[in-house]
Design a protein around this motif. Structure first.
Motif, mmCIF file in Angstrom:
data_model
loop_
_atom_site.group_PDB
_atom_site.id
_atom_site.type_symbol
_atom_site.label_atom_id
_atom_site.label_comp_id
_atom_site.label_asym_id
_atom_site.label_seq_id
_atom_site.Cartn_x
_atom_site.Cartn_y
_atom_site.Cartn_z
ATOM 1 N N GLU A 165 -13.860 -2.876 3.022
ATOM 2 C CA GLU A 165 -12.917 -2.612 4.364
ATOM 3 C C GLU A 165 -11.617 -3.378 3.743
ATOM 4 O O GLU A 165 -10.671 -2.600 4.426
ATOM 5 N N ARG A 166 -11.817 -4.573 3.449
ATOM 6 C CA ARG A 166 -10.425 -5.100 3.076
ATOM 7 C C ARG A 166 -9.680 -4.469 2.002
ATOM 8 O O ARG A 166 -8.416 -4.253 2.191
ATOM 9 N N ASN A 167 -10.396 -3.897 1.004
ATOM 10 C CA ASN A 167 -9.682 -3.281 0.199
ATOM 11 C C ASN A 167 -9.069 -1.906 0.600
ATOM 12 O O ASN A 167 -7.875 -1.254 0.257
ATOM 13 N N ARG A 168 -9.610 -1.479 1.603
ATOM 14 C CA ARG A 168 -9.135 0.010 2.135
ATOM 15 C C ARG A 168 -8.017 -0.458 2.887
ATOM 16 O O ARG A 168 -6.959 0.541 2.788
ATOM 17 N N GLN A 169 -7.957 -1.322 3.759
ATOM 18 C CA GLN A 169 -6.595 -1.603 4.273
ATOM 19 C C GLN A 169 -5.656 -2.179 3.442
ATOM 20 O O GLN A 169 -4.349 -1.820 3.910
ATOM 21 N N ILE A 170 -5.796 -2.750 2.471
ATOM 22 C CA ILE A 170 -4.822 -3.088 1.521
ATOM 23 C C ILE A 170 -4.162 -1.775 1.144
ATOM 24 O O ILE A 170 -3.063 -1.801 0.811
ATOM 25 N N ASN A 171 -5.322 -0.914 0.588
ATOM 26 C CA ASN A 171 -4.514 0.468 0.054
ATOM 27 C C ASN A 171 -3.636 1.091 1.076
ATOM 28 O O ASN A 171 -2.506 1.644 0.777
ATOM 29 N N GLU A 172 -4.183 1.414 2.301
ATOM 30 C CA GLU A 172 -3.398 2.017 3.356
ATOM 31 C C GLU A 172 -1.864 1.228 3.649
ATOM 32 O O GLU A 172 -0.929 1.883 3.850
ATOM 33 N N ALA A 173 -2.072 -0.174 3.561
ATOM 34 C CA ALA A 173 -0.760 -0.851 3.763
ATOM 35 C C ALA A 173 0.255 -0.367 2.635
ATOM 36 O O ALA A 173 1.640 -0.318 2.849
ATOM 37 N N ASN A 174 -0.114 -0.547 1.326
ATOM 38 C CA ASN A 174 0.567 -0.254 -0.016
ATOM 39 C C ASN A 174 1.067 1.090 0.139
ATOM 40 O O ASN A 174 2.094 1.582 -0.179
ATOM 41 N N GLU A 175 0.181 1.962 0.650
ATOM 42 C CA GLU A 175 0.810 3.654 0.546
ATOM 43 C C GLU A 175 1.873 3.626 1.595
ATOM 44 O O GLU A 175 2.750 4.477 1.499
ATOM 45 N N LYS A 176 1.830 3.017 2.913
ATOM 46 C CA LYS A 176 2.798 3.280 3.844
ATOM 47 C C LYS A 176 4.062 2.359 3.297
ATOM 48 O O LYS A 176 5.174 3.063 3.605
ATOM 49 N N ILE A 177 3.787 1.453 2.563
ATOM 50 C CA ILE A 177 4.897 0.725 2.188
ATOM 51 C C ILE A 177 5.751 1.633 1.037
ATOM 52 O O ILE A 177 6.927 1.614 1.035
ATOM 53 N N ALA A 178 5.061 2.192 0.118
ATOM 54 C CA ALA A 178 5.590 3.173 -0.841
ATOM 55 C C ALA A 178 6.306 4.314 -0.281
ATOM 56 O O ALA A 178 7.354 5.003 -0.595
ATOM 57 N N PHE A 179 5.413 4.904 0.909
ATOM 58 C CA PHE A 179 6.046 5.909 1.595
ATOM 59 C C PHE A 179 7.639 5.611 2.119
ATOM 60 O O PHE A 179 8.591 6.260 1.893
ATOM 61 N N LEU A 180 7.536 4.421 2.858
ATOM 62 C CA LEU A 180 8.967 3.930 3.595
ATOM 63 C C LEU A 180 9.856 3.587 2.376
ATOM 64 O O LEU A 180 11.071 3.987 2.457
#
Length: 227
Positions: free
Chosen positions: A194-209
């Motif tokens: 769960e922790r890794n999933r949240q980290i990946n989602e946060a990184n994807e959003k940062i990359a998109f921004l």
């Protein structure tokens, strides 16, 4: 009062009044239009313009009177004299010369008057054409300035919109970075997956921004705004 438009050398002129058309002296083949007509028409086909070509009869030429002397017997005998014949011939020659030069002077005077009238007509027509060209140039200048002002306003509006979007995107990225830091910490009770999933989602959003911010900055650079 009707206002007429006409075409000379493939250039549209007008509007002018009927009296102005008289001064311009258009020909029957000149294309003319006024409000209410469905299409252009030759001036010679318009009933209301036919007065422009009403023909006037030429002036009556009066030949100088020829006097035929009534000869009596004494004059006949006088003409039979050789000297008298020479004198009479000289007299008639003088009359012919006077009539010839008088006619030539009259023809020259008429030619000068006609040339002057044509010159004045051409000058008036040129003045009308120059004035029309001046008005067209002024209208083009005003329209060009209006378009330039409109383009400046649209450019500034686009810049303001991009600057606002850039500020919002940067704010959202800062929040996403803080969220990444939070989910990366071990202060929450959750599984490792769960922790890794949240980290990946946060990184994807940062990359998109980051991509969005880069795109906005590129558009601003194309508009002359440097960040």
């Amino acid at each position: 009062m009707k206002r007429y438009y006409y075409i000379v050398d493939e250039v549209q002129h007008g509007p002018v009044s009927f009296n102005d058309l008289k001064k311009i002296k258009i020909v029957k083949q000149t294309m003319v239009w006024y409000e209410g007509m469905s299409d252009w028409s030759s001036a010679g086909d318009l009933e209301e313009l036919r007065d422009l070509w009403v023909s006037m009869p030429p002036p009556i030429k009066k030949d100088p009177p020829v006097y035929k002397p009534i000869l009596n017997e004494s004059k006949v005998s006088f003409l039979q004299d050789n000297r008298s014949k020479v004198l009479l011939g000289s007299f008639l020659g003088v009359i012919v010369l006077v009539l010839f030069f008088s006619f030539s002077d009259r023809e020259n005077t008429l030619l000068i008057q006609e040339t002057k009238a044509n010159s004045e007509m051409l000058n008036e027509q040129q003045k009308l054409i120059d004035e029309q060209n001046r008005k067209i140039a002024e209208q083009e200048r005003i329209e060009r300035e209006r378009l330039e002002q409109q383009q400046r306003e649209e450019r500034q509006k686009k810049i303001n919109e991009l600057q606002f979007n850039l500020v919002e995107a940067r704010k959202e990225r800062e929040e996403s970075v803080r969220h990444l830091n939070d989910v990366s910490a071990f202060k929450f009770l959750r599984s490792s997956s769960e922790r890794n999933r949240q980290i990946n989602e946060a990184n994807e959003k940062i990359a998109f921004l980051d991509a969005k911010i880069s795109e906005i900055e590129s558009e601003l650079s194309n508009l002359g705004v440097v960040y």
